[in-house]
Design a protein around this motif. Structure first.
Motif, PDB file in Angstrom:
ATOM      1  N   TRP A  48      15.114 -54.353  65.009  1.00  0.00           N
ATOM      2  CA  TRP A  48      15.113 -55.801  64.898  1.00  0.00           C
ATOM      3  C   TRP A  48      13.682 -56.279  64.693  1.00  0.00           C
ATOM      4  O   TRP A  48      12.770 -55.912  65.434  1.00  0.00           O
ATOM      5  CB  TRP A  48      15.704 -56.435  66.141  1.00  0.00           C
ATOM      6  N   ASP A 211      15.899 -63.188  63.343  1.00  0.00           N
ATOM      7  CA  ASP A 211      15.606 -61.754  63.331  1.00  0.00           C
ATOM      8  C   ASP A 211      16.483 -61.072  62.297  1.00  0.00           C
ATOM      9  O   ASP A 211      17.626 -61.485  62.065  1.00  0.00           O
ATOM     10  CB  ASP A 211      15.906 -61.126  64.694  1.00  0.00           C
ATOM     11  N   ARG A 213      17.565 -56.949  60.680  1.00  0.00           N
ATOM     12  CA  ARG A 213      17.491 -55.507  60.875  1.00  0.00           C
ATOM     13  C   ARG A 213      18.057 -54.825  59.646  1.00  0.00           C
ATOM     14  O   ARG A 213      19.042 -55.277  59.058  1.00  0.00           O
ATOM     15  CB  ARG A 213      18.274 -55.092  62.119  1.00  0.00           C
ATOM     16  N   SER A 299      10.923 -59.875  68.885  1.00  0.00           N
ATOM     17  CA  SER A 299      11.458 -58.540  68.586  1.00  0.00           C
ATOM     18  C   SER A 299      10.385 -57.585  68.081  1.00  0.00           C
ATOM     19  O   SER A 299       9.723 -57.855  67.075  1.00  0.00           O
ATOM     20  CB  SER A 299      12.568 -58.654  67.531  1.00  0.00           C
TER      21      SER A 299
END
Length: 442
Positions: A48, A211, A213, A299
């Motif tokens: 993340w 965030d 990922r 993160s």
């Protein structure tokens, strides 16, 4: 998050995509079911990373932030710094005086950086612990469930939040340099068009982070600062802040690609004192007071650029260069304790600006001299040298001056971005752990 009920859910959604739209839009999601997989399961190989962020602050003494919102939808644009295959949102009631209900929330892609219209078929619902809404107590924040959604780097996400009940004074970010849109009454989070969004503001409300990922995401760089980091003087809706230019620079270099950049600057912010000590509480909590929330709780933070202190020198009660240096060193010590590298920026010239004094200038020069040689930081970004007028070092170079003689224009902020050393961010460089004999961290 101290005192917060952070509610995280896990949502597994199948996106059916066409060959031409797979990278940007995805297709319509199937009915979602909660997944028992851990947080690392959905995007093999990546972590993340913060792709967009802003720092929350208290409401102003008057205006929309003070009166709040009631049965309105706020549609905001977040310009991404790194791409990924799934996302999650951060919403904050950190400075609220009562609980706030966040009704339906959607994310999509904006048709342009200055439009409330969504790219067709790009809107998706966001959930919180599997529910379509959530209530957040005063002083708390919430992170949404992960949502599979291909997010390109350098894209303009369109995030819509319905506020079905009176919010009271809002948690907001007043100097956005980005247009946000306020609707007529009702839930308009699913509207692809802009017709219902008749009001505009140049602030963000409640939204503090996005965030992402994906296989290539490697962590986050946080810029902690004041209006210079916030981008005051840069072009409206132009993504001309130095952090935007820095993100583009990182993305273009294979050694640093995959790092996201979060802008945690607040106009008028100080290292040592809170905005509530002035007539403008929206200047926010001091850098020392907000470090946990705005940096350490983000993160996978790998590095921080500290670029702050000018307001401590030019706003009463005035701090000395030594006092500001001590504050910056304390920030660095706390960051190093978490294995985070620290780049410190020198303060840029501001002669002829409204708050310039000869004494403030003397303190600025003394602070910069100390920063250039202080062993408590891992690297120095000499922003002063990058933008000062060679013929008169107390002034900003005319080509970089936004017009108020302290804040920069887009070209000036690009020069600032180019001055940040990036070797400490390169892939494979070890994380900071313990101080060396000379005091620097390795």
């Amino acid at each position: 998050m101290s005192g917060a009920r952070r509610r995280r859910g896990r949502l597994s959604v199948l996106l059916t995509v066409t060959a031409t739209a797979a990278l940007l839009l995805g297709g319509a999601p199937s009915a979602g079911a909660r997944s028992g997989a851990g947080p690392a399961a959905a995007a093999d190989g990546g972590v993340w990373s913060g792709t967009w962020g802003t720092a929350p602050a208290p409401a102003a003494p008057d205006g929309i932030s003070r009166t709040g919102l009631d049965d309105r939808t706020v549609r905001m644009i977040a310009h991404t710094s790194v791409g990924g295959e799934e996302l999650r949102l951060r919403l904050s009631n950190a400075h609220g005086t009562q609980e706030v209900e966040f009704g339906r929330v959607t994310v999509g892609l904006a048709t342009s950086p200055d439009s409330a219209a969504a790219v067709p078929d790009s809107l998706r619902p966001v959930t919180f612990d599997g529910a379509s809404s959530t209530t957040v107590p005063a002083g708390a924040e919430v992170v949404s469930d992960p949502l599979p959604y291909p997010v390109p780097g350098g894209a303009d996400l369109l995030i819509s939040v319905h506020l079905p009940k009176p919010t009271g004074p809002t948690t907001w970010h007043w100097l956005a340099q980005q247009t946000s849109y306020v609707s007529e009454p009702g839930d308009h989070t699913g509207d692809p068009g802009a017709a219902a969004f008749t009001g505009t503001e140049t602030s963000w409300f409640f939204l503090t982070g996005v965030d992402v990922r994906g296989p290539a995401t490697r962590g986050t760089v946080v810029a902690l600062g004041d209006s210079q980091t916030d981008g005051s003087g840069s072009s409206l809706n132009g993504n001309g802040r130095w952090t935007d230019a820095f993100a583009r620079r990182l993305s273009a270099d294979p050694a640093t690609a995959g790092l996201g950049v979060l802008n945690k600057g607040i106009g008028g912010n100080r290292v040592l004192r809170d905005g509530t000590e002035t007539e403008r509480p929206q200047r926010g909590t001091s850098a020392l007071g907000r470090l946990d929330r705005d940096v350490l709780n983000q993160s996978e933070v790998r590095a921080v650029v500290l670029y702050e202190g000018i307001n401590d020198l030019q706003l009463a009660p005035y701090a000395s260069a030594e006092e500001v240096l001590d504050g910056l060193r304390t920030l660095a010590e706390r960051l190093h304790a978490r294995g985070i590298r620290v780049v410190v920026g020198t303060l840029t010239p501001f002669k002829d600006s409204s708050l310039w004094t000869a004494e403030a200038e003397r303190q600025r020069v003394a602070l910069n001299a100390a920063l250039r040689t202080c062993p408590d930081f891992d690297a120095v970004a000499d922003f002063d040298a990058a933008v000062r007028d060679p013929a008169d070092p107390q002034r900003v170079r005319a080509a970089y001056d936004s017009g108020d003689h302290i804040h920069l224009n887009d070209s000036g902020y690009r020069a600032v971005a180019d001055a940040v050393p990036t070797d400490l961010l390169a892939a494979g460089h070890p994380a900071a752990t313990a101080p060396r004999a000379d005091g620097r961290h390795v």
